[in-house]
Write an enzyme that holds these catalytic residues in place. Structure first.
Site, PDB file in Angstrom:
ATOM      1  N   ARG A 103      -9.412  -1.168  53.184  1.00 57.14           N
ATOM      2  CA  ARG A 103      -9.996  -1.105  51.844  1.00 57.14           C
ATOM      3  C   ARG A 103     -10.079   0.349  51.346  1.00 57.14           C
ATOM      4  NH1 ARG A 103     -16.245  -2.109  53.869  1.00 57.14           N
ATOM      5  NH2 ARG A 103     -16.196  -0.348  55.294  1.00 57.14           N
ATOM      6  N   CYS A 107      -6.710   5.038  44.143  1.00 61.79           N
ATOM      7  CA  CYS A 107      -7.084   6.358  43.627  1.00 61.79           C
ATOM      8  C   CYS A 107      -7.911   6.166  42.361  1.00 61.79           C
ATOM      9  CB  CYS A 107      -5.839   7.173  43.331  1.00 61.79           C
ATOM     10  SG  CYS A 107      -6.280   8.669  42.442  1.00 61.79           S
ATOM     11  N   GLU A 142     -19.644   2.844  48.919  1.00 66.92           N
ATOM     12  CA  GLU A 142     -19.535   4.105  49.659  1.00 66.92           C
ATOM     13  C   GLU A 142     -18.418   4.997  49.122  1.00 66.92           C
ATOM     14  OE1 GLU A 142     -19.431   3.052  53.826  1.00 66.92           O
ATOM     15  OE2 GLU A 142     -21.593   2.774  53.878  1.00 66.92           O
ATOM     16  N   CYS A 150      -2.140  12.505  44.768  1.00 64.39           N
ATOM     17  CA  CYS A 150      -1.241  11.867  43.803  1.00 64.39           C
ATOM     18  C   CYS A 150      -1.084  12.764  42.575  1.00 64.39           C
ATOM     19  CB  CYS A 150      -1.753  10.478  43.425  1.00 64.39           C
ATOM     20  SG  CYS A 150      -3.066  10.484  42.187  1.00 64.39           S
ATOM     21  N   CYS A 153      -4.197  13.124  40.313  1.00 64.68           N
ATOM     22  CA  CYS A 153      -5.247  14.008  40.820  1.00 64.68           C
ATOM     23  C   CYS A 153      -4.825  15.466  40.683  1.00 64.68           C
ATOM     24  CB  CYS A 153      -5.567  13.673  42.280  1.00 64.68           C
ATOM     25  SG  CYS A 153      -6.548  12.166  42.423  1.00 64.68           S
ATOM     26  N   GLU A 300     -27.709  -1.111  52.926  1.00 63.45           N
ATOM     27  CA  GLU A 300     -27.207  -1.733  54.154  1.00 63.45           C
ATOM     28  C   GLU A 300     -28.071  -1.215  55.292  1.00 63.45           C
ATOM     29  OE1 GLU A 300     -23.011  -1.138  54.710  1.00 63.45           O
ATOM     30  OE2 GLU A 300     -22.572  -1.620  52.628  1.00 63.45           O
ATOM     31  N   TRP A 309     -14.974  -0.526  64.026  1.00 62.34           N
ATOM     32  CA  TRP A 309     -14.299   0.747  63.752  1.00 62.34           C
ATOM     33  C   TRP A 309     -14.135   1.509  65.062  1.00 62.34           C
ATOM     34  CZ3 TRP A 309     -12.636   0.013  59.156  1.00 62.34           C
ATOM     35  CH2 TRP A 309     -13.417  -0.635  58.217  1.00 62.34           C
TER      36      TRP A 309
HETATM   37  C1  GAL Z   1     -20.573   0.334  55.806  1.00 61.91           C
HETATM   38  C2  GAL Z   1     -19.827  -0.385  54.688  1.00 61.91           C
HETATM   39  C3  GAL Z   1     -19.883  -1.871  54.860  1.00 61.91           C
HETATM   40  C4  GAL Z   1     -19.490  -2.220  56.252  1.00 61.91           C
HETATM   41  C5  GAL Z   1     -20.383  -1.515  57.222  1.00 61.91           C
HETATM   42  C6  GAL Z   1     -20.077  -1.846  58.670  1.00 61.91           C
HETATM   43  O1  GAL Z   1     -20.274   1.667  55.866  1.00 61.91           O
HETATM   44  O2  GAL Z   1     -20.371  -0.057  53.438  1.00 61.91           O
HETATM   45  O3  GAL Z   1     -19.032  -2.492  53.929  1.00 61.91           O
HETATM   46  O4  GAL Z   1     -18.162  -1.879  56.434  1.00 61.91           O
HETATM   47  O5  GAL Z   1     -20.237  -0.138  57.049  1.00 61.91           O
HETATM   48  O6  GAL Z   1     -18.887  -1.325  59.099  1.00 61.91           O
END
Ligand code: GAL
Length: 646
Positions: A103, A107, A142, A150, A153, A300, A309
């Protein structure tokens, strides 16, 4: 404290929606965030909008008294848009377009992207303008101040520079482009920092403007969206959710155009073994409150084990779900939205755990969340209670960027001294504000201004005035080093701060990972690391001297009487006891009342509302704590928050 959850109806079979909404209501959830990333379902084909599914979800929650925050889905353009306009992606440092598959790779300068982003945003805003269940908007997700290479920019960067400097000659002078024959003779010669070489090899003046431009660029996008939302869905507050990422936009400028702050709060679930580690998320929370000097939201909040990740981590330990949400409330978050209701069974994030596991069987974490919702309801009377701080720490994005552009020495990063000072003052039970360096200093008694590296004349003047009028200023090394362009100033350090600090450096030693003992007059020994200014006093008194290396005996820390105030100068980066020692001295001199004997990892914040003073006492540790506070015994389980009201 209002509790919410992040919910993605489009990820779940519709048969689950009602049961989910029912359970949310029973549990005490008051708000859901919806539609983030859902562009492909909101506009499945070019210009064909489908809000029916979202209407159904919004209605389901509204019927249960649960408010909705909607998101503009612009972080994830749909595949048909990429197919039609493959050039809307941002371009990497090596000049290649980012590949699809993740995701946020659009740009935000690209005019074609903006056309489609405007359209979906306006359509959504109009569609929900009359829906009272929609109580606010989150822009994108975020937003980072990405470096994009590009053509749009680049064009915008050249125009930005032209507006700032007027002529290439001015720009050449400001950036010192004579070095390495870098002088431009036309705007078209200016390019972003391509290539694989480290940014530290580039001209620092050029890099600082590039960072500033990337920040403003993303802020332009967020302001553009905010204007559309306000026009077409008036009366609903607008925010965007931020975190401490690699390319942070300047939050102070970003939120100037938005109605409230929201922050994504993921405290570590594994406690560091090293007692030196500044791991408390209280710093980040205080910083978020300080961006607008207002209550803020967590958009969040940690709910389960992190993963996806990176390899999976331990889940939140018993007590953390409740304790960390209450910690956020203690520091000014009046709404806490948990990410996410249930762990995804599909997609790249299926190992980033929510409140409920893949099985959909609520377990330990959910039970703790439900308990926290009850406590949140009991704390209703403290909603909006004031957090009055006598101590402020100044933050500057120019300094953050400049330290990233030119790492000072091994292990030295901008935030460290801010965090250590925060920890030291918070460890005395004092409220601490972390505010932008451009803020007024009225009302504070002690202002810490670590690493005032890129000089801003207005800020320096305010600090001088604050000290002259009786305030205490704590300055540190790497202050007064650069002018506003990020060029080195020709003055003995700390340059513009020299007269107020009453001291100057005759040399400095970047010592990286080495350590040098530092001895205070009273015999207390701490350690210097990363950096040692070798000081000579003008009018200041010496508080501590180096006790090692070729500069043994030279002053390391000083205090100067300036006007009716005091200025401490810390000529080094120290281990935590160095900051603990100095803050105790400063607090005593400023006659602030504090709690000198809080146990380690116990945090205390005081909030005041009409006729009520509440002390939030938090055990940010996996061990229980028992201690006396004002003659009363306090016992805290791991991660327990005790709220004591007078
Ligand atoms: C945040 C993001 C969420 C989700 C979460 C967990 O940084 O805004 O969409 O990805 O991390 O990875």
């Amino acid at each position: 404290m209002r509790i919410g959850v992040d919910y993605y109806p489009e990820h779940w079979d519709r048969t689950l929606w009602t049961a989910d909404a029912d359970l949310m209501r029973e549990t005490g959830v008051k708000l859901v965030r919806l539609a983030e990333f859902a562009w492909c379902r909101l506009e499945p084909r070019d210009g064909a909008f489908d809000f029916a599914w979202l209407d159904e979800a919004v209605a389901l929650f509204a019927a249960r008294g649960i408010d909705v925050v909607l998101c503009t889905p612009t972080s994830c353009p749909p595949m048909w848009l990429y197919e039609k306009h493959p050039d809307i992606v941002h371009v990497e440092k090596d000049g290649t377009p980012t590949n699809l598959g993740i995701r946020s790779h659009r740009c935000v300068t690209n005019p074609t992207f903006l056309h489609y982003a405007d359209r979906i945003t306006i359509e959504m805003a109009k569609h929900y303008a009359d829906n009272p269940a929609v109580v606010g908007w989150q822009i994108d997700n975020e937003l980072e101040a990405y470096f994009c290479y590009c053509e749009h920019c680049i064009g915008k960067y050249r125009a930005w520079l032209q507006k700032k400097y007027g002529t290439v000659e001015n720009l050449n002078r400001a950036w010192g482009n004579v070095v390495w024959s870098g002088e431009y003779s036309s705007w078209t010669q200016i390019r972003p920092p391509y290539g694989s070489l480290p940014h530290a090899w580039q001209n620092p003046a050029y890099m600082l403007d590039f960072y500033r431009f990337c920040s403003e660029n993303v802020i332009d996008f967020s302001n553009r969206q905010a204007a559309q939302l306000r026009t077409h869905c008036p009366g609903r507050p607008v925010t965007t959710n931020v975190w401490f990422c690699e390319h942070m936009p300047d939050f102070y400028n970003q939120f100037a155009g938005l109605d409230f702050i929201s922050y994504d709060n993921y405290p570590a679930t594994r406690l560091p073994g090293d007692p030196e580690s500044c791991y408390s998320h209280a710093f980040h929370l205080d910083m978020m409150r300080g961006v607008k000097r207002q209550p803020f939201w967590i958009m969040e909040q940690l709910s389960g084990g992190k993963g996806c990740w990176a390899p999976m981590e331990k889940p939140p330990l018993p007590g953390m779900i409740k304790g960390y949400a209450l910690q956020a409330f203690a520091h000014g978050a009046d709404t806490v939205v948990h990410f996410r209701w249930r762990t995804a069974n599909i997609g790249a994030e299926m190992h980033w755990h929510g409140l409920i596991d893949h099985s959909n069987v609520p377990g330990r974490r959910f039970d703790e969340f439900a308990d926290m919702c009850k406590t949140a309801a009991e704390l209703e009377k403290l909603q909006g209670a004031e957090i009055k701080a006598d101590v402020a720490i100044l933050f500057s994005f120019d300094n953050e960027y400049a330290f990233k552009i030119q790492p000072q020495t091994d292990g030295y990063y901008y935030l460290e001294q801010l965090q250590r000072l925060h920890r030291a003052f918070a460890g005395l039970g004092l409220n601490v504000d972390i505010i932008g360096q451009h803020e007024k200093l009225d009302g504070f008694r002690i202002v810490c201004s670590p690493e005032m590296y890129v000089t801003d004349a207005g800020v320096a003047q305010r600090l001088h005035d604050f000290a002259a009028q009786g305030g205490t200023v704590i300055l540190t090394t790497r202050s007064g080093v650069k002018d506003e362009h990020n060029n080195a100033l020709m003055a003995q350090l700390p340059g513009t701060y020299r007269d107020m600090a009453g001291v100057h450096a005759v040399e400095y030693a970047p010592i990286g990972w080495e350590q040098v003992p530092v001895a205070f007059d009273d015999g207390t020994e701490v350690h210097a690391k990363q950096w040692c200014d070798i000081l000579e006093t003008d009018t200041a008194e010496v508080l501590a001297r180096y006790n090692g290396d070729y500069f043994r005996g030279a002053p390391a820390i000083t205090r100067n009487l300036y006007g009716s105030g005091r200025v401490y100068y810390i000529g080094t980066v120290g281990t935590q006891p160095l900051y603990d020692h100095i803050t105790r001295m400063a607090v005593k001199e400023a006659e602030l009342s504090c709690i000198p004997d809080l146990p380690p990892r116990v945090e205390l914040v005081t909030r005041t509302a009409k006729g009520v003073t509440a002390r939030f006492i938090f055990n940010n540790d996996d061990q229980p704590k028992s201690f006396m506070l004002d003659g009363q015994p306090i016992t805290l389980a791991p991660f327990e928050m005790n709220v004591v009201m007078d």
